[in-house]
Write a protein that holds these residues in place. Structure first.
Motif, PDB file in Angstrom:
ATOM      1  N   ILE A 156      -4.340  -2.971  -7.175  1.00 28.48           N
ATOM      2  CA  ILE A 156      -3.195  -3.761  -7.025  1.00 28.48           C
ATOM      3  C   ILE A 156      -1.879  -2.760  -7.357  1.00 28.48           C
ATOM      4  CG2 ILE A 156      -1.640  -5.573  -8.460  1.00 28.48           C
ATOM      5  CD1 ILE A 156      -4.319  -6.843  -8.923  1.00 28.48           C
ATOM      6  N   SER A 157      -0.865  -3.096  -6.593  1.00 30.08           N
ATOM      7  CA  SER A 157       0.466  -2.193  -6.917  1.00 30.08           C
ATOM      8  C   SER A 157       1.674  -3.279  -7.266  1.00 30.08           C
ATOM      9  CB  SER A 157       0.717  -1.377  -5.591  1.00 30.08           C
ATOM     10  OG  SER A 157      -0.158  -0.439  -5.146  1.00 30.08           O
ATOM     11  N   ASN A 158       2.505  -2.935  -7.957  1.00 31.59           N
ATOM     12  CA  ASN A 158       3.448  -3.776  -8.519  1.00 31.59           C
ATOM     13  C   ASN A 158       4.904  -3.175  -8.329  1.00 31.59           C
ATOM     14  OD1 ASN A 158       2.165  -5.952  -9.944  1.00 31.59           O
ATOM     15  ND2 ASN A 158       1.156  -4.256 -10.898  1.00 31.59           N
ATOM     16  N   SER A 159       5.740  -3.939  -8.036  1.00 29.77           N
ATOM     17  CA  SER A 159       7.255  -3.619  -7.898  1.00 29.77           C
ATOM     18  C   SER A 159       8.042  -4.751  -8.184  1.00 29.77           C
ATOM     19  CB  SER A 159       7.455  -3.226  -6.193  1.00 29.77           C
ATOM     20  OG  SER A 159       7.635  -4.489  -5.718  1.00 29.77           O
ATOM     21  N   ASN A 160       9.456  -4.242  -8.444  1.00 35.00           N
ATOM     22  CA  ASN A 160      10.430  -5.257  -9.143  1.00 35.00           C
ATOM     23  C   ASN A 160      10.014  -5.956 -10.317  1.00 35.00           C
ATOM     24  OD1 ASN A 160      11.949  -4.758  -6.846  1.00 35.00           O
ATOM     25  ND2 ASN A 160      11.124  -6.480  -5.570  1.00 35.00           N
ATOM     26  N   GLY A 161       9.425  -5.103 -11.080  1.00 33.12           N
ATOM     27  CA  GLY A 161       9.207  -5.768 -12.578  1.00 33.12           C
ATOM     28  C   GLY A 161       7.671  -6.375 -12.687  1.00 33.12           C
ATOM     29  N   ALA A 162       6.883  -6.687 -11.405  1.00 33.24           N
ATOM     30  CA  ALA A 162       5.822  -7.362 -11.635  1.00 33.24           C
ATOM     31  C   ALA A 162       4.766  -6.573 -12.486  1.00 33.24           C
ATOM     32  CB  ALA A 162       5.059  -7.547 -10.293  1.00 33.24           C
ATOM     33  N   THR A 163       3.708  -7.086 -13.149  1.00 35.35           N
ATOM     34  CA  THR A 163       2.713  -6.608 -14.161  1.00 35.35           C
ATOM     35  C   THR A 163       1.345  -6.983 -13.432  1.00 35.35           C
ATOM     36  OG1 THR A 163       3.146  -8.148 -15.667  1.00 35.35           O
ATOM     37  CG2 THR A 163       4.478  -6.265 -15.909  1.00 35.35           C
TER      38      THR A 163
ATOM     39  N   ALA B 132      -3.546  -8.307   0.454  1.00 37.11           N
ATOM     40  CA  ALA B 132      -2.816  -9.651   0.221  1.00 37.11           C
ATOM     41  C   ALA B 132      -1.372  -9.037  -0.493  1.00 37.11           C
ATOM     42  CB  ALA B 132      -3.315 -10.205  -0.948  1.00 37.11           C
ATOM     43  N   ARG B 133      -0.268  -9.985  -0.115  1.00 36.16           N
ATOM     44  CA  ARG B 133       0.899  -9.609  -0.915  1.00 36.16           C
ATOM     45  C   ARG B 133       1.641 -11.023  -1.362  1.00 36.16           C
ATOM     46  NH1 ARG B 133       4.610  -5.346  -0.538  1.00 36.16           N
ATOM     47  NH2 ARG B 133       6.918  -6.012  -0.673  1.00 36.16           N
ATOM     48  N   TYR B 134       2.040 -10.928  -2.456  1.00 37.97           N
ATOM     49  CA  TYR B 134       2.589 -12.152  -3.039  1.00 37.97           C
ATOM     50  C   TYR B 134       3.653 -11.916  -3.783  1.00 37.97           C
ATOM     51  CZ  TYR B 134      -0.663 -10.184  -6.225  1.00 37.97           C
ATOM     52  OH  TYR B 134      -1.649  -9.277  -7.028  1.00 37.97           O
ATOM     53  N   ARG B 135       4.794 -12.818  -4.007  1.00 42.40           N
ATOM     54  CA  ARG B 135       6.007 -12.728  -4.541  1.00 42.40           C
ATOM     55  C   ARG B 135       6.461 -13.635  -5.364  1.00 42.40           C
ATOM     56  NH1 ARG B 135      10.469 -11.617  -0.104  1.00 42.40           N
ATOM     57  NH2 ARG B 135      10.222 -13.973  -0.258  1.00 42.40           N
ATOM     58  N   LEU B 136       6.873 -13.559  -6.510  1.00 43.77           N
ATOM     59  CA  LEU B 136       7.310 -14.755  -7.342  1.00 43.77           C
ATOM     60  C   LEU B 136       8.777 -14.724  -7.091  1.00 43.77           C
ATOM     61  CD1 LEU B 136       5.506 -13.942 -10.665  1.00 43.77           C
ATOM     62  CD2 LEU B 136       4.977 -15.648  -8.921  1.00 43.77           C
TER      63      LEU B 136
ATOM     64  N   LEU C 299      15.749  -9.835  -9.092  1.00 49.12           N
ATOM     65  CA  LEU C 299      14.506  -9.304  -8.798  1.00 49.12           C
ATOM     66  C   LEU C 299      13.462 -10.177  -8.641  1.00 49.12           C
ATOM     67  CD1 LEU C 299      14.649  -6.113 -10.946  1.00 49.12           C
ATOM     68  CD2 LEU C 299      15.306  -6.016  -8.508  1.00 49.12           C
ATOM     69  N   LYS C 300      12.608  -9.886  -7.606  1.00 46.05           N
ATOM     70  CA  LYS C 300      11.809 -11.062  -7.224  1.00 46.05           C
ATOM     71  C   LYS C 300      10.321 -10.253  -7.323  1.00 46.05           C
ATOM     72  CE  LYS C 300      14.314 -13.594  -3.912  1.00 46.05           C
ATOM     73  NZ  LYS C 300      14.274 -14.234  -2.625  1.00 46.05           N
ATOM     74  N   PRO C 301       9.565 -10.496  -8.533  1.00 50.36           N
ATOM     75  CA  PRO C 301       8.415  -9.434  -8.905  1.00 50.36           C
ATOM     76  C   PRO C 301       7.546  -9.679  -7.549  1.00 50.36           C
ATOM     77  CG  PRO C 301       9.296 -10.555 -10.751  1.00 50.36           C
ATOM     78  CD  PRO C 301       9.970 -11.229  -9.633  1.00 50.36           C
ATOM     79  N   THR C 302       6.948  -8.537  -7.225  1.00 52.96           N
ATOM     80  CA  THR C 302       6.104  -8.383  -6.090  1.00 52.96           C
ATOM     81  C   THR C 302       4.870  -7.486  -6.275  1.00 52.96           C
ATOM     82  OG1 THR C 302       8.196  -8.831  -4.561  1.00 52.96           O
ATOM     83  CG2 THR C 302       6.016  -7.896  -3.378  1.00 52.96           C
ATOM     84  N   SER C 303       3.709  -8.168  -5.828  1.00 55.99           N
ATOM     85  CA  SER C 303       2.445  -7.396  -6.107  1.00 55.99           C
ATOM     86  C   SER C 303       1.736  -7.300  -4.609  1.00 55.99           C
ATOM     87  CB  SER C 303       1.603  -8.195  -6.949  1.00 55.99           C
ATOM     88  OG  SER C 303       2.163  -8.006  -8.286  1.00 55.99           O
ATOM     89  N   SER C 304       0.885  -6.319  -4.401  1.00 56.52           N
ATOM     90  CA  SER C 304       0.074  -6.254  -3.438  1.00 56.52           C
ATOM     91  C   SER C 304      -1.257  -5.944  -3.734  1.00 56.52           C
ATOM     92  CB  SER C 304       0.594  -5.158  -2.477  1.00 56.52           C
ATOM     93  OG  SER C 304       0.691  -4.095  -2.745  1.00 56.52           O
ATOM     94  N   LYS C 305      -2.403  -6.127  -3.042  1.00 51.48           N
ATOM     95  CA  LYS C 305      -3.564  -6.023  -3.312  1.00 51.48           C
ATOM     96  C   LYS C 305      -4.530  -5.536  -2.185  1.00 51.48           C
ATOM     97  CE  LYS C 305      -7.797  -7.925  -5.744  1.00 51.48           C
ATOM     98  NZ  LYS C 305      -8.316  -8.991  -6.545  1.00 51.48           N
ATOM     99  N   LEU C 306      -5.284  -4.550  -2.388  1.00 51.60           N
ATOM    100  CA  LEU C 306      -6.306  -4.044  -1.352  1.00 51.60           C
ATOM    101  C   LEU C 306      -7.651  -4.144  -2.012  1.00 51.60           C
ATOM    102  CD1 LEU C 306      -6.826  -2.723   1.556  1.00 51.60           C
ATOM    103  CD2 LEU C 306      -6.506  -0.413   0.462  1.00 51.60           C
ATOM    104  N   ALA C 307      -8.599  -4.795  -1.280  1.00 52.26           N
ATOM    105  CA  ALA C 307     -10.047  -4.609  -1.692  1.00 52.26           C
ATOM    106  C   ALA C 307     -11.093  -4.576  -0.669  1.00 52.26           C
ATOM    107  CB  ALA C 307     -10.415  -6.095  -2.531  1.00 52.26           C
ATOM    108  N   ILE C 308     -12.068  -3.603  -0.926  1.00 55.34           N
ATOM    109  CA  ILE C 308     -13.145  -3.196  -0.090  1.00 55.34           C
ATOM    110  C   ILE C 308     -14.343  -3.511  -0.841  1.00 55.34           C
ATOM    111  CG2 ILE C 308     -14.033  -1.495   1.414  1.00 55.34           C
ATOM    112  CD1 ILE C 308     -11.236  -0.205   1.460  1.00 55.34           C
ATOM    113  N   GLY C 309     -15.323  -4.308  -0.120  1.00 61.47           N
ATOM    114  CA  GLY C 309     -16.599  -4.382  -0.796  1.00 61.47           C
ATOM    115  C   GLY C 309     -17.731  -4.231   0.232  1.00 61.47           C
ATOM    116  N   TYR C 310     -18.993  -4.160  -0.151  1.00 61.48           N
ATOM    117  CA  TYR C 310     -20.116  -4.232   0.609  1.00 61.48           C
ATOM    118  C   TYR C 310     -21.198  -5.076  -0.235  1.00 61.48           C
ATOM    119  CZ  TYR C 310     -24.443  -2.715   2.752  1.00 61.48           C
ATOM    120  OH  TYR C 310     -25.802  -2.856   3.224  1.00 61.48           O
ATOM    121  N   VAL C 311     -21.882  -5.894   0.534  1.00 62.15           N
ATOM    122  CA  VAL C 311     -22.926  -6.934   0.024  1.00 62.15           C
ATOM    123  C   VAL C 311     -24.176  -6.296   0.456  1.00 62.15           C
ATOM    124  CG1 VAL C 311     -23.934  -9.187  -0.210  1.00 62.15           C
ATOM    125  CG2 VAL C 311     -21.314  -8.637  -0.294  1.00 62.15           C
ATOM    126  N   HIS C 312     -25.180  -6.085  -0.013  1.00 64.00           N
ATOM    127  CA  HIS C 312     -26.543  -5.768   0.679  1.00 64.00           C
ATOM    128  C   HIS C 312     -27.482  -6.947   0.275  1.00 64.00           C
ATOM    129  CE1 HIS C 312     -29.424  -2.881   2.115  1.00 64.00           C
ATOM    130  NE2 HIS C 312     -30.368  -3.279   1.330  1.00 64.00           N
TER     131      HIS C 312
END
Length: 368
Positions: A336-343, A297-301, A308-321
């Motif tokens: 989660i990775s942040n840029s442009n001041g995102a926290t 996912a990638r999202y931007r305020l 600057l437009k704070p931008t974050s991206s998230k990568l998630a991997i899971g397994y359900v047994h």
């Protein structure tokens, strides 16, 4: 035993009526050990026993009565549970911040509706999911459970989803299309803030008679492996209106590709105090008795006037047994990775601006 025999005799006498009614007790209990960490100056790590890592923990009652002629009366009462601490979630009485209930008190915050259904569709009254929420829940492989893999668009507040009407609305009147429309489906809703017609904001002359009023709609099409839906919603606030719009789609490939399901929230936009935009893509792949799932996912305020437009991206991997049809073990890793001041950070962690947050989660879920 005597009381049991009396009840059994009464039930036998009213057998014709009882045969046309049903009552179901249902729920989910989900707990996980979660470790999240931030990075940079002032960052914080956290280890916790969390809940709802795979599905939201809940307890509910639902029932239906056959009225004849294709009509039925229905009710649904469902409360959220924090089973790691034996507490509950608050509800909201007026779709405004002033109506938030007390955290920790058990309430039917997730859903509390009565409805009439038939060939015309369904008319539903009470506290219910707003139409725009459904795309976020359905088109994310991780759903909106509180785990670290869940849709960060949802938990970051993008799209106003942390607003009082971001997920559900109280005092709502809703209509759902019937299921016999060749794959087309839809929902419309109007919810009331229930303010007096002459009410104003404290200390001002600004009217807030429409504060908390919500209007939403969602229309989609599902046929074969394809499912696509567009939704929008608007909440009136005295401090400024909030509009949320999203488009989601999914496609499930056949047995030749192991029933691979590609999901996406193609577009999410909110317009309010701070505008925002985002998108998500992911997949679900059955493997034996389990399932692998992943999302990006990638999202931007978009603060007004900000360079600057704070931008974050998230990568998630899971397994359900799946240990059975009702019980499962699961594991998730996310970053989660942040840029442009995102926290933005994973649950419980604190990360510095423009730095990353990572986490792992191991849990168990049981449905009943």
């Amino acid at each position: 035993m005597k009381n049991y025999l009396i009840a059994l005799a009464a039930a036998s006498t009213a057998g014709g009526a009882l045969a046309q009614s049903s009552l179901t007790l249902f729920g989910v209990v989900d707990a996980a050990v979660t470790y999240t960490r931030g990075s940079g100056d002032g960052s914080a790590h956290k280890t916790q026993l969390s809940n709802s890592g795979n599905m939201f923990s809940r307890l509910g009652f639902r029932g239906t009565e056959d009225l004849g002629g294709g009509y039925s009366a229905n009710f649904w009462l469902e409360m959220g549970l924090l089973n790691d601490s034996a507490l509950g979630f608050p509800s909201n009485s007026n779709n405004q911040a002033s109506g938030n209930g007390t955290a920790g008190v058990l309430s039917f915050n997730r859903r509390s509706t009565v409805s009439l259904a038939g060939s015309f569709g369904e008319v539903r009254l009470g506290r219910d999911y707003v139409p725009a929420f459904w795309n976020t829940a359905i088109f994310d492989p991780f759903g909106t459970g509180g785990g670290i893999g869940a849709n960060q668009i949802y938990f970051s507040g993008l799209g106003g989803l942390v607003a009082p009407t971001g997920t559900r609305a109280s005092n709502s009147i809703g209509y759902l299309l019937p299921a016999s429309l060749g794959g087309f489906y839809g929902q419309v809703m109007y919810a009331m803030g229930e303010n007096d017609s002459n009410s104003v904001l404290p200390g001002t002359r600004v009217s807030n008679k429409r504060d908390g009023n919500h209007t939403g709609l969602r229309f989609g099409y599902q046929n074969g492996g394809l499912n696509i839906a567009l939704a929008t919603g608007k909440t009136r606030y005295a401090s400024g209106d909030l509009r949320v719009t999203n488009l989601g789609a999914a496609y499930t490939f056949g047995p030749s590709l192991m029933n691979l399901k590609i999901t996406s929230e193609l577009y999410t936009e909110s317009k309010g105090t701070t505008d925002a935009k985002g998108a998500l893509i992911g997949f679900q792949l059955p493997v034996g008795v389990g399932e692998i799932k992943a999302s990006y996912a990638r999202y931007r305020l978009e603060p007004a006037g900000a360079a600057l437009k704070p931008t974050s991206s998230k990568l998630a991997i899971g397994y359900v047994h799946n240990l059975s049809k009702r019980t499962a073990l699961y594991a998730t890793i996310a970053r989660i990775s942040n840029s442009n001041g995102a926290t933005q950070a994973l649950s419980g962690a604190i990360t510095a601006p423009n730095r990353a947050s990572t986490g792992t989660e191991f849990g168990m879920r049981h449905m009943f």
